[in-house]
Motif scaffolding. Sequence first.
Motif, PDB file in Angstrom:
ATOM      1  N   GLU A 170       0.827  -1.201   0.000  1.00 13.62           N
ATOM      2  CA  GLU A 170       0.000   0.000   0.000  1.00 13.62           C
ATOM      3  C   GLU A 170       0.861   1.250   0.000  1.00 13.62           C
ATOM      4  O   GLU A 170       1.822   1.346   0.779  1.00 13.62           O
ATOM      5  N   PHE A 171       0.513   2.204  -0.845  1.00 12.79           N
ATOM      6  CA  PHE A 171       1.205   3.491  -0.872  1.00 12.79           C
ATOM      7  C   PHE A 171       0.907   4.263   0.407  1.00 12.79           C
ATOM      8  O   PHE A 171      -0.229   4.300   0.868  1.00 12.79           O
ATOM      9  N   VAL A 172       1.947   4.897   0.955  1.00 15.31           N
ATOM     10  CA  VAL A 172       1.789   5.708   2.168  1.00 15.31           C
ATOM     11  C   VAL A 172       2.032   7.193   1.869  1.00 15.31           C
ATOM     12  O   VAL A 172       1.190   8.030   2.176  1.00 15.31           O
ATOM     13  N   ALA A 173       3.171   7.507   1.261  1.00 13.86           N
ATOM     14  CA  ALA A 173       3.500   8.907   0.999  1.00 13.86           C
ATOM     15  C   ALA A 173       4.649   8.986   0.013  1.00 13.86           C
ATOM     16  O   ALA A 173       5.435   8.039  -0.113  1.00 13.86           O
ATOM     17  N   HIS A 174       4.756  10.124  -0.688  1.00  9.15           N
ATOM     18  CA  HIS A 174       5.944  10.368  -1.506  1.00  9.15           C
ATOM     19  C   HIS A 174       6.328  11.840  -1.409  1.00  9.15           C
ATOM     20  O   HIS A 174       5.543  12.698  -0.976  1.00  9.15           O
ATOM     21  N   ILE A 175       7.557  12.106  -1.808  1.00 11.61           N
ATOM     22  CA  ILE A 175       8.106  13.455  -1.722  1.00 11.61           C
ATOM     23  C   ILE A 175       8.947  13.716  -2.955  1.00 11.61           C
ATOM     24  O   ILE A 175       9.668  12.834  -3.428  1.00 11.61           O
ATOM     25  N   SER A 176       8.856  14.931  -3.475  1.00  8.45           N
ATOM     26  CA  SER A 176       9.589  15.300  -4.685  1.00  8.45           C
ATOM     27  C   SER A 176      11.087  15.395  -4.404  1.00  8.45           C
ATOM     28  O   SER A 176      11.501  15.449  -3.242  1.00  8.45           O
ATOM     29  N   PRO A 177      11.898  15.435  -5.427  1.00  6.85           N
ATOM     30  CA  PRO A 177      13.353  15.460  -5.225  1.00  6.85           C
ATOM     31  C   PRO A 177      13.848  16.604  -4.334  1.00  6.85           C
ATOM     32  O   PRO A 177      14.759  16.401  -3.529  1.00  6.85           O
ATOM     33  N   THR A 178      13.247  17.773  -4.466  1.00  6.38           N
ATOM     34  CA  THR A 178      13.696  18.909  -3.643  1.00  6.38           C
ATOM     35  C   THR A 178      12.996  18.958  -2.292  1.00  6.38           C
ATOM     36  O   THR A 178      13.377  19.741  -1.425  1.00  6.38           O
ATOM     37  N   GLY A 179      11.950  18.147  -2.147  1.00  5.78           N
ATOM     38  CA  GLY A 179      11.173  18.169  -0.904  1.00  5.78           C
ATOM     39  C   GLY A 179      10.040  19.170  -0.908  1.00  5.78           C
ATOM     40  O   GLY A 179       9.308  19.297   0.068  1.00  5.78           O
ATOM     41  N   GLY A 180       9.872  19.875  -2.025  1.00  2.00           N
ATOM     42  CA  GLY A 180       8.860  20.910  -2.078  1.00  2.00           C
ATOM     43  C   GLY A 180       7.436  20.405  -2.236  1.00  2.00           C
ATOM     44  O   GLY A 180       6.478  21.127  -1.956  1.00  2.00           O
ATOM     45  N   ARG A 181       7.305  19.192  -2.711  1.00  2.00           N
ATOM     46  CA  ARG A 181       5.979  18.608  -2.897  1.00  2.00           C
ATOM     47  C   ARG A 181       5.896  17.277  -2.171  1.00  2.00           C
ATOM     48  O   ARG A 181       6.776  16.434  -2.317  1.00  2.00           O
ATOM     49  N   THR A 182       4.825  17.118  -1.427  1.00  2.75           N
ATOM     50  CA  THR A 182       4.566  15.846  -0.758  1.00  2.75           C
ATOM     51  C   THR A 182       3.133  15.430  -0.992  1.00  2.75           C
ATOM     52  O   THR A 182       2.264  16.265  -1.289  1.00  2.75           O
ATOM     53  N   TYR A 183       2.894  14.144  -0.870  1.00  4.37           N
ATOM     54  CA  TYR A 183       1.537  13.618  -0.973  1.00  4.37           C
ATOM     55  C   TYR A 183       1.425  12.438  -0.018  1.00  4.37           C
ATOM     56  O   TYR A 183       2.317  11.597   0.032  1.00  4.37           O
ATOM     57  N   THR A 184       0.337  12.428   0.726  1.00  7.81           N
ATOM     58  CA  THR A 184       0.130  11.405   1.733  1.00  7.81           C
ATOM     59  C   THR A 184      -1.209  10.717   1.501  1.00  7.81           C
ATOM     60  O   THR A 184      -2.200  11.372   1.178  1.00  7.81           O
ATOM     61  N   ALA A 185      -1.218   9.413   1.644  1.00 11.77           N
ATOM     62  CA  ALA A 185      -2.451   8.652   1.452  1.00 11.77           C
ATOM     63  C   ALA A 185      -3.516   9.072   2.463  1.00 11.77           C
ATOM     64  O   ALA A 185      -3.203   9.461   3.596  1.00 11.77           O
ATOM     65  N   ASP A 186      -4.771   8.986   2.050  1.00 14.13           N
ATOM     66  CA  ASP A 186      -5.876   9.393   2.915  1.00 14.13           C
ATOM     67  C   ASP A 186      -5.887   8.615   4.229  1.00 14.13           C
ATOM     68  O   ASP A 186      -6.277   9.153   5.270  1.00 14.13           O
ATOM     69  N   SER A 187      -5.443   7.367   4.175  1.00 16.78           N
ATOM     70  CA  SER A 187      -5.496   6.513   5.367  1.00 16.78           C
ATOM     71  C   SER A 187      -4.572   6.998   6.478  1.00 16.78           C
ATOM     72  O   SER A 187      -4.764   6.641   7.648  1.00 16.78           O
TER      73      SER A 187
END
Length: 122
Positions: A46-63
């Motif tokens: 299950e996907f949890v979170a990811h972050i862009s190379p510079t750290g400027g963009r993140t995304y976190t799963a709803d769960s």
Amino acid sequence: QVQLVESGGGLVQAGGSLRLSCAASVSTFSSYVMGWFRQAPGKEREFVAHISPTGGRTYTADSVKGRFTISRDNAKLTVYLQMNSLEPEDTAVYYCAAAFLISPSADSYVYWGQGTQVTVSS
């Protein structure tokens, strides 16, 4: 070849916190999207979170939104997952992974760590 080594897992009571770390072996770490995934027994990864190379963009799963935070320190070649308000449902092996493109799909990630066990007791 990129080697990823996770650490920081363990046993924690419900409501507690853990911080996972993932150290990379490659100097080009800052060019990779980094993600965290988890896999509980008998379930799919299950996907949890990811972050862009510079750290400027993140995304976190709803769960885990509002409880987990992904961050990175490119100088230390490390990505982190801060996990707060842990629940028994968060029990799983947690993996970090590296990709060239931002994506929540495990198929997009080309390098994977061995995983670290997180167990949350009720």
